[in-house]
Design an enzyme around this catalytic site. Structure first.
Site, PDB file in Angstrom:
ATOM      1  N   GLU A 110     -12.963  55.562 -35.841  1.00 29.16           N
ATOM      2  CA  GLU A 110     -13.692  54.377 -36.281  1.00 29.16           C
ATOM      3  C   GLU A 110     -14.047  54.442 -37.757  1.00 29.16           C
ATOM      4  O   GLU A 110     -14.267  55.515 -38.321  1.00 29.16           O
ATOM      5  CB  GLU A 110     -14.956  54.215 -35.433  1.00 29.16           C
ATOM      6  CG  GLU A 110     -14.586  54.070 -33.965  1.00 29.16           C
ATOM      7  CD  GLU A 110     -15.765  53.782 -33.057  1.00 29.16           C
ATOM      8  OE1 GLU A 110     -15.543  53.637 -31.856  1.00 29.16           O
ATOM      9  OE2 GLU A 110     -16.904  53.705 -33.550  1.00 29.16           O
ATOM     10  N   CYS A 123     -17.878  54.006 -44.270  1.00 26.20           N
ATOM     11  CA  CYS A 123     -17.995  55.314 -43.630  1.00 26.20           C
ATOM     12  C   CYS A 123     -16.646  55.634 -42.979  1.00 26.20           C
ATOM     13  O   CYS A 123     -16.208  54.934 -42.065  1.00 26.20           O
ATOM     14  CB  CYS A 123     -19.127  55.227 -42.598  1.00 26.20           C
ATOM     15  SG  CYS A 123     -19.442  56.750 -41.747  1.00 26.20           S
ATOM     16  N   CYS A 137     -24.040  65.519 -31.161  1.00 23.44           N
ATOM     17  CA  CYS A 137     -23.057  64.616 -31.765  1.00 23.44           C
ATOM     18  C   CYS A 137     -22.002  64.227 -30.738  1.00 23.44           C
ATOM     19  O   CYS A 137     -21.370  65.102 -30.128  1.00 23.44           O
ATOM     20  CB  CYS A 137     -22.402  65.314 -32.958  1.00 23.44           C
ATOM     21  SG  CYS A 137     -21.013  64.387 -33.637  1.00 23.44           S
ATOM     22  N   GLY A 184     -15.355  63.522 -37.325  1.00 25.70           N
ATOM     23  CA  GLY A 184     -14.672  64.723 -37.797  1.00 25.70           C
ATOM     24  C   GLY A 184     -15.400  65.443 -38.913  1.00 25.70           C
ATOM     25  O   GLY A 184     -16.312  64.914 -39.539  1.00 25.70           O
ATOM     26  N   SER A 238     -25.186  68.576 -43.754  1.00 30.29           N
ATOM     27  CA  SER A 238     -25.896  68.289 -42.505  1.00 30.29           C
ATOM     28  C   SER A 238     -26.669  69.540 -42.098  1.00 30.29           C
ATOM     29  O   SER A 238     -26.096  70.458 -41.522  1.00 30.29           O
ATOM     30  CB  SER A 238     -24.875  67.915 -41.423  1.00 30.29           C
ATOM     31  OG  SER A 238     -24.213  66.737 -41.794  1.00 30.29           O
ATOM     32  N   ASN A 317     -29.476  59.041 -32.815  1.00 30.99           N
ATOM     33  CA  ASN A 317     -28.883  57.882 -32.141  1.00 30.99           C
ATOM     34  C   ASN A 317     -28.403  58.334 -30.765  1.00 30.99           C
ATOM     35  O   ASN A 317     -27.457  59.115 -30.670  1.00 30.99           O
ATOM     36  CB  ASN A 317     -27.690  57.347 -32.941  1.00 30.99           C
ATOM     37  CG  ASN A 317     -28.162  56.708 -34.227  1.00 30.99           C
ATOM     38  OD1 ASN A 317     -29.052  55.860 -34.226  1.00 30.99           O
ATOM     39  ND2 ASN A 317     -27.599  57.129 -35.343  1.00 30.99           N
ATOM     40  N   CYS A 360     -24.374  56.260 -36.763  1.00 34.51           N
ATOM     41  CA  CYS A 360     -23.985  57.657 -36.892  1.00 34.51           C
ATOM     42  C   CYS A 360     -24.005  58.351 -35.546  1.00 34.51           C
ATOM     43  O   CYS A 360     -24.994  58.262 -34.826  1.00 34.51           O
ATOM     44  CB  CYS A 360     -25.068  58.373 -37.690  1.00 34.51           C
ATOM     45  SG  CYS A 360     -24.588  58.863 -39.270  1.00 34.51           S
TER      46      CYS A 360
HETATM   47  N1  SAH Z   1     -18.856  66.342 -39.789  1.00 29.62           N
HETATM   48  C1  SAH Z   1     -19.602  65.899 -40.892  1.00 29.62           C
HETATM   49  C2  SAH Z   1     -19.573  64.403 -41.117  1.00 29.62           C
HETATM   50  C3  SAH Z   1     -19.644  63.492 -39.926  1.00 29.62           C
HETATM   51  S1  SAH Z   1     -21.126  63.314 -39.038  1.00 29.62           S
HETATM   52  C4  SAH Z   1     -21.018  66.387 -40.802  1.00 29.62           C
HETATM   53  O1  SAH Z   1     -21.421  66.880 -39.740  1.00 29.62           O
HETATM   54  O2  SAH Z   1     -21.718  66.303 -41.806  1.00 29.62           O
HETATM   55  C5  SAH Z   1     -22.203  62.365 -40.128  1.00 29.62           C
HETATM   56  C6  SAH Z   1     -23.692  62.670 -39.894  1.00 29.62           C
HETATM   57  O3  SAH Z   1     -24.157  62.122 -38.635  1.00 29.62           O
HETATM   58  C7  SAH Z   1     -23.990  64.143 -39.831  1.00 29.62           C
HETATM   59  O4  SAH Z   1     -25.142  64.454 -40.581  1.00 29.62           O
HETATM   60  C8  SAH Z   1     -24.233  64.346 -38.355  1.00 29.62           C
HETATM   61  O5  SAH Z   1     -24.935  65.498 -38.100  1.00 29.62           O
HETATM   62  C9  SAH Z   1     -24.943  63.087 -37.985  1.00 29.62           C
HETATM   63  N2  SAH Z   1     -24.965  62.801 -36.539  1.00 29.62           N
HETATM   64  C10 SAH Z   1     -24.064  63.163 -35.608  1.00 29.62           C
HETATM   65  N3  SAH Z   1     -24.441  62.706 -34.401  1.00 29.62           N
HETATM   66  C11 SAH Z   1     -25.605  62.058 -34.556  1.00 29.62           C
HETATM   67  C12 SAH Z   1     -26.464  61.344 -33.667  1.00 29.62           C
HETATM   68  N4  SAH Z   1     -26.179  61.218 -32.389  1.00 29.62           N
HETATM   69  N5  SAH Z   1     -27.572  60.780 -34.184  1.00 29.62           N
HETATM   70  C13 SAH Z   1     -27.850  60.867 -35.509  1.00 29.62           C
HETATM   71  N6  SAH Z   1     -27.062  61.516 -36.389  1.00 29.62           N
HETATM   72  C14 SAH Z   1     -25.950  62.107 -35.919  1.00 29.62           C
HETATM   73 FE1  SF4 Z   2     -20.249  65.955 -35.236  1.00 25.00          FE
HETATM   74 FE2  SF4 Z   2     -20.102  66.585 -37.868  1.00 25.00          FE
HETATM   75 FE3  SF4 Z   2     -20.873  68.417 -36.037  1.00 25.00          FE
HETATM   76 FE4  SF4 Z   2     -18.360  67.609 -36.079  1.00 25.00          FE
HETATM   77  S1  SF4 Z   2     -19.420  68.734 -37.682  1.00 25.00           S
HETATM   78  S2  SF4 Z   2     -19.605  67.904 -34.250  1.00 25.00           S
HETATM   79  S3  SF4 Z   2     -18.597  65.440 -36.622  1.00 25.00           S
HETATM   80  S4  SF4 Z   2     -21.953  66.493 -36.582  1.00 25.00           S
END
Ligand code: SAH
Ligand code: SF4
Length: 385
Positions: A110, A123, A137, A184, A238, A317, A360
């Site tokens: 997406e 994004c 996640c 990813g 993150s 979320n 997210c």
């Molecule tokens: N893999 C990368 C980028 C994609 S995730 C990373 O982890 O940084 C983008 C952001 O969304 C990250 O900070 C991740 O931790 C956050 N994220 C993932 N799942 C989420 C959720 N269910 N609620 C809020 N943030 C979330």
């Molecule tokens: Fe989700 Fe980013 Fe963690 Fe991968 S690295 S599982 S995309 S929060």
């Protein structure tokens, strides 16, 4: 040249006995130049074709009117301009847009566009699924499916830009920022992500400044150090926990690269940027009762005291069977206040595109889960209730 062609072949769509075409959508300026030189053409052809693809967003060689007919015919025989297939498009009442696109592996990923305060942020996804398995996640819960090719990554920008180019003028919107925060872990698909980000910043591509292209990582330390050698995009990390014990549970890559190594790598990256005013964005997803307590805010402030950063709090979320809850607005505000009192610049990410599931960590919708991991996970979760 064979390396160039290998990396741009798309075997999934190539019948067995035909030679695959080179997908020019995925070629950086350097690789496009190499391609034209390899077929005996001049370097300026690469510049012309890059402009046709990324400025005019054409996918038909016949529209390239400043390219000779003979060369157009030659290109038609050996090359193509092919973005990932758009499976569905969703447009929220708040202006957020979401595209579900199918990539060569058959999975869907997406792309989300969020217009806000005069900016338009796209994004972008870098992988179908993710191997890093962060506990909160939904992408992580699917497991890893495939790395996206350069054409599939830059193709998401191309698809969104084509859409905005095609809507009536009053609805026209522009992509001013790109964040690698879709599905990813971008640093696990290093070469393709770097090439795609180069195209985002190239004047012959989308011409975005390095400040407006952001890579978000959960902390793949060696790859982050390597990134500083080849790129100067903005960085988001993150973090999600202020100590190793908690981060080991939430972000399992922390067991391999704990916080001290991650902080060192952040300093290394930031120190190599020539403009001193840039800061790293620290992302912190707030999970009720898990990492949102006053002591977590205090530990976080202590951990980040020497880091030039701004902090972005993301209230969790929810998704089915996650096992986590979003904190109350009051709890989020308390956490924010505590960090602000300690002198940090702290923003809270608003949920956008609620009506189209564009938030997210909810980017999972119709992804085909080849590993069936989410089903297994749901069964385990059901047994635990
Ligand atoms: N893999 C990368 C980028 C994609 S995730 C990373 O982890 O940084 C983008 C952001 O969304 C990250 O900070 C991740 O931790 C956050 N994220 C993932 N799942 C989420 C959720 N269910 N609620 C809020 N943030 C979330
Ligand atoms: Fe989700 Fe980013 Fe963690 Fe991968 S690295 S599982 S995309 S929060």
């Amino acid at each position: 040249m064979s390396e160039l062609i290998d990396s741009t072949l798309d075997q999934a769509s190539t019948p067995a006995n035909t030679v695959a075409k080179v997908n020019l959508l995925g070629l950086s300026r350097q690789k496009m130049t190499a391609f034209f030189l390899s077929i005996g053409e001049k370097k300026f052809r690469a510049e012309q074709v890059l402009k046709w693809i990324h400025h005019h967003r054409v996918d038909d060689f016949d529209q390239m009117t400043n390219v000779s007919k003979a060369l157009r015919e030659r290109l038609k025989a050996t090359a193509e301009i092919r973005g990932p297939e758009v499976v569905s498009s969703h447009f929220s009442t708040d202006g957020t847009c979401k595209w579900v696109v199918r990539v060569a592996s058959g999975s869907c990923v997406e792309t989300v566009f969020i217009p806000e305060n005069g900016r338009g942020t796209l994004c972008v996804s870098s992988q179908a699924g993710c191997s890093l398995d962060c506990s909160f996640c939904s992408t992580g819960k699917q497991g890893f499916n495939s790395d996206l090719t350069v054409a599939e990554i830059i193709g998401q920008v191309w698809i969104a830009a084509r859409h905005f180019g095609n809507v009536p003028a009053k609805m026209d919107r522009a992509i001013t920022n790109v964040v690698m925060m879709g599905m990813g872990e971008p640093l696990m698909n290093f070469d393709n992500v770097v090439d795609a980000m180069d195209l985002m910043m190239d004047d012959l591509g989308y011409g975005l400044s390095k400040r407006r292209v952001t890579l978000s990582t959960s902390g793949v330390v060696p790859a982050l150090r390597k990134l500083s050698e080849v790129s100067n995009v903005s960085l988001a990390v993150s973090l999600h926990a202020p100590n190793n014990e908690l981060r080991n549970q939430l972000v399992p890559i922390n067991r391999k690269y704990p916080l001290d190594q991650l902080l060192d790598a952040i300093h290394y990256y930031m120190n190599r940027l020539t403009d001193t005013k840039r800061v790293v964005t620290i992302e912190y997803t707030l999970l009720s009762g898990v990492n949102d307590q006053p002591e977590h805010a205090q530990q976080l402030a202590a951990l980040l005291q020497d880091v030039p950063c701004k902090i972005n709090l993301i209230p969790f979320n929810p998704f089915p069977h996650s096992g986590y809850e979003r904190p109350s607005n009051n709890a989020v505000r308390r956490f924010q206040d505590s960090l602000q009192l300690a002198g940090f610049n702290v923003t809270v990410r608003k949920t956008r595109g609620d009506d189209i599931d564009a938030a997210c960590g909810q980017l999972v919708g119709s992804v085909m889960d080849k590993t069936r991991r989410s089903e297994r996970y749901a069964r385990i979760a059901a047994r635990q209730v």
